[in-house]
Design a protein around this motif. Structure first.
Motif, PDB file in Angstrom:
ATOM      1  N   ASN A   1       0.826  -1.211   0.000  1.00  0.00           N
ATOM      2  CA  ASN A   1       0.000   0.000   0.000  1.00  0.00           C
ATOM      3  C   ASN A   1       0.857   1.256   0.000  1.00  0.00           C
ATOM      4  OD1 ASN A   1      -3.149  -0.341   0.324  1.00  0.00           O
ATOM      5  ND2 ASN A   1      -2.194  -2.076   1.361  1.00  0.00           N
ATOM      6  N   PHE A   2       2.030   1.199   0.616  1.00  0.00           N
ATOM      7  CA  PHE A   2       2.965   2.316   0.508  1.00  0.00           C
ATOM      8  C   PHE A   2       3.415   2.475  -0.938  1.00  0.00           C
ATOM      9  CE2 PHE A   2       7.508   3.576   0.455  1.00  0.00           C
ATOM     10  CZ  PHE A   2       7.337   4.909   0.819  1.00  0.00           C
ATOM     11  N   LEU A   3       3.691   1.352  -1.596  1.00  0.00           N
ATOM     12  CA  LEU A   3       4.057   1.396  -3.012  1.00  0.00           C
ATOM     13  C   LEU A   3       2.960   2.059  -3.837  1.00  0.00           C
ATOM     14  CD1 LEU A   3       5.940   0.353  -5.380  1.00  0.00           C
ATOM     15  CD2 LEU A   3       4.468  -1.679  -5.411  1.00  0.00           C
ATOM     16  N   GLY A   4       1.700   1.639  -3.627  1.00  0.00           N
ATOM     17  CA  GLY A   4       0.606   2.207  -4.386  1.00  0.00           C
ATOM     18  C   GLY A   4       0.367   3.676  -4.095  1.00  0.00           C
ATOM     19  N   ALA A   5       0.597   4.095  -2.841  1.00  0.00           N
ATOM     20  CA  ALA A   5       0.326   5.481  -2.458  1.00  0.00           C
ATOM     21  C   ALA A   5       1.446   6.442  -2.843  1.00  0.00           C
ATOM     22  CB  ALA A   5       0.075   5.550  -0.946  1.00  0.00           C
ATOM     23  N   TYR A   6       2.697   5.959  -2.883  1.00  0.00           N
ATOM     24  CA  TYR A   6       3.822   6.887  -3.001  1.00  0.00           C
ATOM     25  C   TYR A   6       4.694   6.687  -4.241  1.00  0.00           C
ATOM     26  CZ  TYR A   6       2.975   8.587   1.721  1.00  0.00           C
ATOM     27  OH  TYR A   6       2.408   9.159   2.837  1.00  0.00           O
ATOM     28  N   LEU A   7       4.457   5.636  -5.043  1.00  0.00           N
ATOM     29  CA  LEU A   7       5.326   5.435  -6.205  1.00  0.00           C
ATOM     30  C   LEU A   7       5.255   6.611  -7.175  1.00  0.00           C
ATOM     31  CD1 LEU A   7       7.253   3.689  -7.856  1.00  0.00           C
ATOM     32  CD2 LEU A   7       5.247   2.592  -8.904  1.00  0.00           C
ATOM     33  N   ALA A   8       4.054   7.139  -7.416  1.00  0.00           N
ATOM     34  CA  ALA A   8       3.923   8.265  -8.342  1.00  0.00           C
ATOM     35  C   ALA A   8       4.691   9.487  -7.831  1.00  0.00           C
ATOM     36  CB  ALA A   8       2.448   8.601  -8.544  1.00  0.00           C
ATOM     37  N   SER A   9       4.630   9.747  -6.529  1.00  0.00           N
ATOM     38  CA  SER A   9       5.367  10.888  -5.967  1.00  0.00           C
ATOM     39  C   SER A   9       6.872  10.690  -6.104  1.00  0.00           C
ATOM     40  CB  SER A   9       4.999  11.067  -4.488  1.00  0.00           C
ATOM     41  OG  SER A   9       3.616  11.316  -4.343  1.00  0.00           O
ATOM     42  N   TRP A  10       7.351   9.471  -5.855  1.00  0.00           N
ATOM     43  CA  TRP A  10       8.774   9.177  -5.985  1.00  0.00           C
ATOM     44  C   TRP A  10       9.221   9.294  -7.442  1.00  0.00           C
ATOM     45  CZ3 TRP A  10      13.202   9.275  -3.852  1.00  0.00           C
ATOM     46  CH2 TRP A  10      14.265   8.455  -4.256  1.00  0.00           C
ATOM     47  N   ALA A  11       8.378   8.792  -8.354  1.00  0.00           N
ATOM     48  CA  ALA A  11       8.708   8.889  -9.780  1.00  0.00           C
ATOM     49  C   ALA A  11       8.818  10.344 -10.218  1.00  0.00           C
ATOM     50  CB  ALA A  11       7.642   8.160 -10.608  1.00  0.00           C
ATOM     51  N   HIS A  12       7.905  11.176  -9.747  1.00  0.00           N
ATOM     52  CA  HIS A  12       7.955  12.603 -10.088  1.00  0.00           C
ATOM     53  C   HIS A  12       9.200  13.260  -9.489  1.00  0.00           C
ATOM     54  CE1 HIS A  12       6.492  16.473 -11.345  1.00  0.00           C
ATOM     55  NE2 HIS A  12       6.454  16.923 -10.104  1.00  0.00           N
ATOM     56  N   GLU A  13       9.570  12.842  -8.281  1.00  0.00           N
ATOM     57  CA  GLU A  13      10.737  13.428  -7.613  1.00  0.00           C
ATOM     58  C   GLU A  13      12.035  13.109  -8.343  1.00  0.00           C
ATOM     59  OE1 GLU A  13      12.737  12.869  -3.242  1.00  0.00           O
ATOM     60  OE2 GLU A  13      10.639  13.501  -3.315  1.00  0.00           O
ATOM     61  N   VAL A  14      12.126  11.924  -8.963  1.00  0.00           N
ATOM     62  CA  VAL A  14      13.377  11.560  -9.647  1.00  0.00           C
ATOM     63  C   VAL A  14      13.398  11.970 -11.115  1.00  0.00           C
ATOM     64  CG1 VAL A  14      13.738   9.611  -8.083  1.00  0.00           C
ATOM     65  CG2 VAL A  14      12.597   9.229 -10.284  1.00  0.00           C
ATOM     66  N   GLY A  15      12.308  12.611 -11.600  1.00  0.00           N
ATOM     67  CA  GLY A  15      12.391  13.170 -12.948  1.00  0.00           C
ATOM     68  C   GLY A  15      11.279  12.857 -13.908  1.00  0.00           C
ATOM     69  N   LEU A  16      10.334  11.957 -13.567  1.00  0.00           N
ATOM     70  CA  LEU A  16       9.223  11.682 -14.465  1.00  0.00           C
ATOM     71  C   LEU A  16       8.160  12.773 -14.352  1.00  0.00           C
ATOM     72  CD1 LEU A  16      10.589   8.820 -14.362  1.00  0.00           C
ATOM     73  CD2 LEU A  16       8.281   7.874 -14.599  1.00  0.00           C
ATOM     74  N   THR A  17       7.437  13.014 -15.422  1.00  0.00           N
ATOM     75  CA  THR A  17       6.322  13.953 -15.368  1.00  0.00           C
ATOM     76  C   THR A  17       5.143  13.301 -14.657  1.00  0.00           C
ATOM     77  OG1 THR A  17       5.339  13.235 -17.453  1.00  0.00           O
ATOM     78  CG2 THR A  17       7.081  14.912 -17.578  1.00  0.00           C
ATOM     79  N   VAL A  18       4.172  14.137 -14.307  1.00  0.00           N
ATOM     80  CA  VAL A  18       2.971  13.608 -13.652  1.00  0.00           C
ATOM     81  C   VAL A  18       2.264  12.609 -14.569  1.00  0.00           C
ATOM     82  CG1 VAL A  18       0.707  14.216 -12.729  1.00  0.00           C
ATOM     83  CG2 VAL A  18       2.684  15.671 -12.236  1.00  0.00           C
ATOM     84  N   GLY A  19       2.200  12.931 -15.862  1.00  0.00           N
ATOM     85  CA  GLY A  19       1.566  12.028 -16.810  1.00  0.00           C
ATOM     86  C   GLY A  19       2.300  10.704 -16.934  1.00  0.00           C
ATOM     87  N   GLN A  20       3.639  10.759 -16.992  1.00  0.00           N
ATOM     88  CA  GLN A  20       4.432   9.531 -17.093  1.00  0.00           C
ATOM     89  C   GLN A  20       4.278   8.675 -15.841  1.00  0.00           C
ATOM     90  OE1 GLN A  20       8.196  11.433 -17.815  1.00  0.00           O
ATOM     91  NE2 GLN A  20       8.106  11.067 -20.020  1.00  0.00           N
ATOM     92  N   ALA A  21       4.231   9.320 -14.675  1.00  0.00           N
ATOM     93  CA  ALA A  21       4.023   8.575 -13.431  1.00  0.00           C
ATOM     94  C   ALA A  21       2.660   7.896 -13.431  1.00  0.00           C
ATOM     95  CB  ALA A  21       4.156   9.504 -12.229  1.00  0.00           C
ATOM     96  N   GLY A  22       1.646   8.583 -13.969  1.00  0.00           N
ATOM     97  CA  GLY A  22       0.318   7.988 -14.052  1.00  0.00           C
ATOM     98  C   GLY A  22       0.283   6.785 -14.973  1.00  0.00           C
ATOM     99  N   VAL A  23       0.990   6.894 -16.105  1.00  0.00           N
ATOM    100  CA  VAL A  23       1.061   5.755 -17.028  1.00  0.00           C
ATOM    101  C   VAL A  23       1.762   4.569 -16.365  1.00  0.00           C
ATOM    102  CG1 VAL A  23       2.082   4.936 -19.188  1.00  0.00           C
ATOM    103  CG2 VAL A  23       0.968   7.165 -19.112  1.00  0.00           C
ATOM    104  N   LEU A  24       2.826   4.845 -15.614  1.00  0.00           N
ATOM    105  CA  LEU A  24       3.530   3.781 -14.898  1.00  0.00           C
ATOM    106  C   LEU A  24       2.596   3.081 -13.913  1.00  0.00           C
ATOM    107  CD1 LEU A  24       6.043   2.219 -13.977  1.00  0.00           C
ATOM    108  CD2 LEU A  24       6.614   4.164 -12.492  1.00  0.00           C
ATOM    109  N   MET A  25       1.812   3.854 -13.162  1.00  0.00           N
ATOM    110  CA  MET A  25       0.873   3.260 -12.206  1.00  0.00           C
ATOM    111  C   MET A  25      -0.181   2.413 -12.923  1.00  0.00           C
ATOM    112  SD  MET A  25       1.641   4.253  -9.058  1.00  0.00           S
ATOM    113  CE  MET A  25       0.126   4.265  -8.105  1.00  0.00           C
ATOM    114  N   ALA A  26      -0.708   2.945 -14.035  1.00  0.00           N
ATOM    115  CA  ALA A  26      -1.733   2.211 -14.768  1.00  0.00           C
ATOM    116  C   ALA A  26      -1.170   0.924 -15.366  1.00  0.00           C
ATOM    117  CB  ALA A  26      -2.315   3.096 -15.873  1.00  0.00           C
ATOM    118  N   ALA A  27       0.051   0.998 -15.945  1.00  0.00           N
ATOM    119  CA  ALA A  27       0.669  -0.191 -16.540  1.00  0.00           C
ATOM    120  C   ALA A  27       0.973  -1.236 -15.470  1.00  0.00           C
ATOM    121  CB  ALA A  27       1.943   0.201 -17.279  1.00  0.00           C
TER     122      ALA A  27
END
Length: 427
Positions: free
Chosen positions: A237-263
């Motif tokens: 659940n930590f992975l599901g809640a915070y992966l997008a925030s971590w991805a954005h912090e290391v350089g992915l856009t909000v849209g790219q982080a969303g695609v990663l979560m969906a995939a």
């Protein structure tokens, strides 16, 4: 083709259990995906958001623990009625009445209780009404509802929320809950309040009366499984809640982080279904597969913390979702299969552990993020996944010893094997 009617009934039961699970589970993901709007309109902060989500899982855990024996005796229609009413009441409460955070907490408490009933009813359906050779696939489909709820929560934002507002998403969920409850009430009235009898266990004699509750799974291994899924659910659940925030912090856009979560969520659904399908084609040996998935999750999130680069987050985040969070259905199936004459009670222990992990994960790991760092939190999550894998293997050892010491009345195959089991208890 004589097997078509039975398969058709099984398909309806599996789809119904998955849909009911999605209905019960979607609320916290709707809150999470629309958190910015809820916090702005209701006037609360990120810390209170964690309280809202944790309340949902904490109440679900409490209802599962205290109401497990009652859910065991529920028929499908009664479970649908009560679960649908609780989901409708909580969702309409958010849509029409909530004006501040305390009201949101109360509504999520109702929704958490509804989730417990929905999950327990679905577990009972899969564990007792499905034929034994379809239950692995049934649990795989049922537990695919959680990543499906994550995807639906995310898709609600650019669709319903963008045009009608965040309250409309809860009004839709409440309407579906009310429809489920009314359909169940009509079914009860038509059947005169009767409930269907569970399908006989594989190997049972036709017409043989089952004495539910006389022969149960051992508590020691069950509690180890409950502790394992608590630790793994907290990390997942930590992975599901915070992966997008971590991805954005290391350089992915909000849209790219969303695609990663969906995939990742979509692939997790496929792996859960495939692992359940394979489980139906062998005799046991499911808990080692569960432990392997958890350990893969541990390695993935540890490397997420060690390699803070966009490519690593994409690859490791995908693997962590697709494999490291694909064990819930297989774990429930394994425990229900070992549950002897009380599979619903056995699976309730695991379900309660999942809810406790869901309540503790976002709060505890979020605290680690604020006090230490994101990287430190990923490493703590890796430890939780690894501990869960070890506990699962210890539980498997306990179950096997119990089968040898206290064999069921009917022969029971376990230990793996496809054409025939590696081991069989005495008749």
């Amino acid at each position: 083709m004589p097997h078509l009617p039975r398969f058709g009934r099984s398909a309806r039961l599996m789809v119904g259990a998955s849909a009911l699970t999605t209905l019960g589970a979607i609320a916290p993901f709707l809150v999470g995906s629309q958190a910015v709007l809820l916090m702005r309109d209701l006037g609360f902060g990120a810390g209170q958001l964690g309280l809202v989500v944790s309340t949902f899982f904490a109440v679900a855990a409490l209802v599962t623990i205290l109401g497990g024996p009652l859910i065991e005796r529920f028929g499908d229609s009664r479970g649908h009625l009560l679960g649908g009413l609780l989901v409708a009441a909580g969702s309409f409460g958010v849509a029409l009445l909530v004006q501040e955070v305390i009201g949101l907490v109360a509504a999520l408490a109702l929704l958490g209780a509804g989730n417990a009933i929905c999950q327990g009813t679905s577990n009972r359906t899969v564990a007792t009404l499905l034929p034994a050779h379809r239950r692995g696939l049934g649990f795989g489909l049922k537990q695919s509802a959680v990543p499906a709820a994550i995807m639906l929560g995310g898709l609600a934002v650019p669709t319903t929320t963008a045009y009608l507002g965040w309250r409309a998403t809860f009004a839709i969920v409440g309407s579906i809950g009310l429809l489920v409850a009314l359909t169940a009430l009509a079914r009860l009235l038509l059947n005169g309040g009767s409930r269907p009898e569970p399908a006989p266990r594989r190997g049972g004699k036709k017409g043989e009366k089952r004495h539910t509750g006389l022969d149960k799974a051992p508590w020691g291994p069950l509690l180890l499984c409950g502790a394992a899924i608590t630790a793994a659910s907290a990390a997942a659940n930590f992975l599901g809640a915070y992966l997008a925030s971590w991805a954005h912090e290391v350089g992915l856009t909000v849209g790219q982080a969303g695609v990663l979560m969906a995939a990742g969520s979509g692939t997790s659904i496929l792996v859960r279904i495939a692992s359940g399908f394979q489980a139906d084609r062998r005799y046991g040996a499911n808990l080692p597969v569960v432990a392997t998935m958890m350990l893969v999750g541990g390695v993935s999130v540890a490397l997420l913390g060690a390699l803070p680069t966009p490519w690593a987050v994409v690859v490791l985040g995908f693997v962590a979702f697709a494999v490291g969070w694909s064990w819930p259905g297989l774990m429930l199936y394994a425990v229900a299969r070992l549950g002897r004459d009380a599979p619903t009670s056995a699976s309730s222990v695991v379900q309660a552990g999942a809810f406790v992990g869901g309540a503790l994960g976002p709060l505890a790991f979020g605290l680690v993020v604020s006090l230490v760092s994101f990287q430190g939190a990923w490493w703590v999550a890796a430890v939780a996944f690894t501990l869960a894998g070890v506990l699962t293997l210890l539980a498997r050892r306990g179950f096997r010893k119990d089968l040898e010491r206290r064999p069921p009345m009917e022969p029971f195959g376990y230990g793996g094997g496809r054409r025939e089991p590696r081991f069989t208890t005495g008749g």
